[in-house]
Motif scaffolding. Structure first.
Motif, mmCIF file in Angstrom:
data_model
loop_
_atom_site.group_PDB
_atom_site.id
_atom_site.type_symbol
_atom_site.label_atom_id
_atom_site.label_comp_id
_atom_site.label_asym_id
_atom_site.label_seq_id
_atom_site.Cartn_x
_atom_site.Cartn_y
_atom_site.Cartn_z
ATOM 1 N N UNK A 1 0.807 -1.221 0.000
ATOM 2 C CA UNK A 1 0.000 0.000 0.000
ATOM 3 C C UNK A 1 0.842 1.273 0.000
ATOM 4 N N UNK A 2 1.612 1.491 1.032
ATOM 5 C CA UNK A 2 2.187 2.809 1.276
ATOM 6 C C UNK A 2 3.199 3.238 0.221
ATOM 7 N N UNK A 3 3.904 2.288 -0.379
ATOM 8 C CA UNK A 3 4.879 2.634 -1.421
ATOM 9 C C UNK A 3 4.204 2.954 -2.754
ATOM 10 N N UNK A 4 2.914 2.684 -2.843
ATOM 11 C CA UNK A 4 2.202 2.821 -4.119
ATOM 12 C C UNK A 4 1.235 3.996 -4.160
ATOM 13 N N UNK A 5 1.158 4.742 -3.071
ATOM 14 C CA UNK A 5 0.194 5.844 -2.988
ATOM 15 C C UNK A 5 0.908 7.113 -2.517
ATOM 16 N N UNK A 6 0.314 8.289 -2.777
ATOM 17 C CA UNK A 6 0.995 9.548 -2.437
ATOM 18 C C UNK A 6 0.773 10.025 -1.010
ATOM 19 N N UNK A 7 0.926 9.122 -0.049
ATOM 20 C CA UNK A 7 0.822 9.536 1.348
ATOM 21 C C UNK A 7 2.165 10.144 1.766
ATOM 22 N N UNK A 8 2.169 11.302 2.412
ATOM 23 C CA UNK A 8 3.433 11.891 2.854
ATOM 24 C C UNK A 8 4.172 10.971 3.822
ATOM 25 N N UNK A 9 5.474 10.846 3.621
ATOM 26 C CA UNK A 9 6.273 9.977 4.494
ATOM 27 C C UNK A 9 6.188 10.406 5.954
ATOM 28 N N UNK A 10 6.003 11.715 6.183
ATOM 29 C CA UNK A 10 5.920 12.228 7.555
ATOM 30 C C UNK A 10 4.622 11.839 8.245
ATOM 31 N N UNK A 11 3.687 11.242 7.515
ATOM 32 C CA UNK A 11 2.407 10.818 8.087
ATOM 33 C C UNK A 11 2.411 9.323 8.419
ATOM 34 N N UNK A 12 3.547 8.685 8.279
ATOM 35 C CA UNK A 12 3.661 7.252 8.536
ATOM 36 C C UNK A 12 4.507 7.055 9.794
ATOM 37 N N UNK A 13 3.891 6.469 10.826
ATOM 38 C CA UNK A 13 4.556 6.297 12.117
ATOM 39 C C UNK A 13 4.713 4.802 12.398
ATOM 40 N N UNK A 14 5.829 4.263 11.969
ATOM 41 C CA UNK A 14 6.009 2.822 12.149
ATOM 42 C C UNK A 14 6.493 2.501 13.553
ATOM 43 N N UNK A 15 6.198 1.310 13.989
ATOM 44 C CA UNK A 15 6.808 0.750 15.193
ATOM 45 C C UNK A 15 8.195 0.257 14.800
ATOM 46 N N UNK A 16 9.214 0.650 15.557
ATOM 47 C CA UNK A 16 10.585 0.232 15.266
ATOM 48 C C UNK A 16 10.819 -1.148 15.868
ATOM 49 N N UNK A 17 10.449 -2.156 15.107
ATOM 50 C CA UNK A 17 10.518 -3.526 15.607
ATOM 51 C C UNK A 17 11.918 -4.010 15.912
ATOM 52 N N UNK A 18 12.933 -3.319 15.357
ATOM 53 C CA UNK A 18 14.312 -3.715 15.595
ATOM 54 C C UNK A 18 14.832 -3.228 16.936
ATOM 55 N N UNK A 19 14.077 -2.366 17.621
ATOM 56 C CA UNK A 19 14.519 -1.829 18.911
ATOM 57 C C UNK A 19 14.232 -2.800 20.051
ATOM 58 N N UNK A 20 14.806 -2.530 21.192
ATOM 59 C CA UNK A 20 14.529 -3.333 22.394
ATOM 60 C C UNK A 20 13.041 -3.235 22.702
ATOM 61 N N UNK A 21 12.333 -4.353 22.863
ATOM 62 C CA UNK A 21 10.867 -4.336 22.906
ATOM 63 C C UNK A 21 10.247 -3.429 23.964
#
Length: 236
Positions: free
Chosen positions: A88-108
């Motif tokens: 989805x997100x790579x295929x649509x014009x949503x601003x990158x600043x509007x995407x708040x991912x969980x950093x799964x690589x961090x200490x839980x």
């Protein structure tokens, strides 16, 4: 509970996207906060959203968060963020600043704290809890939702916003949106399809608390919806 049953998963997914867009249009807000789920089921919905409904979506209004995330890097095949980005997100014009991912690589535990604080700052608060406009949920064969598994029901009632869930078989740690903020959302929408999900759909539609998904469905502040197919709903 509002149940929407369709002949097949594709029809259910299209109706699911249309429901999301109708809610966004009807409520006409400057910002719309949506929590996405992972797993294999929403990939179909994400694909259709990108291919058929992108031109109808006010991307600049939307803010995307995650219901849960596996404790892996974003480029890992198991990453919920990675799946949403690919479909989805790579295929649509949503601003990158509007995407708040969980950093799964961090200490839980630290990531639970960081992400809880981020969500609390970005979304409206009510009774000390974030208020998502929409929380999109799936459900596992075992009745889990978010990464709240049977046997970990304390995550349904904890005061934490995000907490660590543990897959009961693999032992993999996950960052999970807990029960209270899920149930505090304006709209909670399940997307559950396939014959293997019959018992889960029955539990969600029923009256008991037979599993975390059913508990959420029966205790949410506002009416919960489910989009499903004939195979899962045991119809047709």
């Amino acid at each position: 509970m509002i149940t929407n049953v369709f002949p097949n998963p594709t029809d259910a997914a299209r109706a699911h996207v249309e429901r999301i867009l109708n809610l966004i249009k009807a409520e006409d807000q400057d910002e719309y906060h949506i929590a996405l789920s992972g797993g294999s089921t929403p990939a179909l919905m994400f694909d259709l959203w990108a291919k058929e409904y992108s031109h109808l979506t006010p991307w600049k209004k939307l803010r995307f968060y995650w219901v849960d995330e596996r404790c892996v890097a974003p480029d890992d095949a198991q990453s919920n963020y990675g799946m949403a980005y690919q479909h989805l997100l790579s295929k649509v014009p949503v601003p990158a600043s509007h995407i708040y991912r969980i950093d799964g690589e961090n200490e839980p535990e630290e990531e639970c704290k960081r992400y809880s604080e981020l969500v609390s700052k970005k979304t409206p608060l009510e009774d000390g809890l974030p208020v998502f406009d929409i929380v999109l949920l799936g459900a596992g064969d075992d009745g889990h939702t978010s990464s709240i598994f049977p046997g970990q029901e304390h995550l349904l009632t904890t005061s934490e916003i995000y907490a660590v869930g543990v897959h009961p078989e693999s032992g993999q740690k996950r960052i999970a949106l807990t029960g209270k903020p899920i149930m505090n959302a304006k709209h909670v929408i399940f997307f559950v399809t396939g014959e293997k999900k019959k018992s889960v759909v029955l539990a969600i539609k029923g009256v008991g608390n037979n599993g975390p998904a059913a508990y959420v469905a029966h205790h949410a502040k506002h009416a919960v919806e489910i989009f499903t197919d004939n195979a899962a709903a045991d119809e047709g």
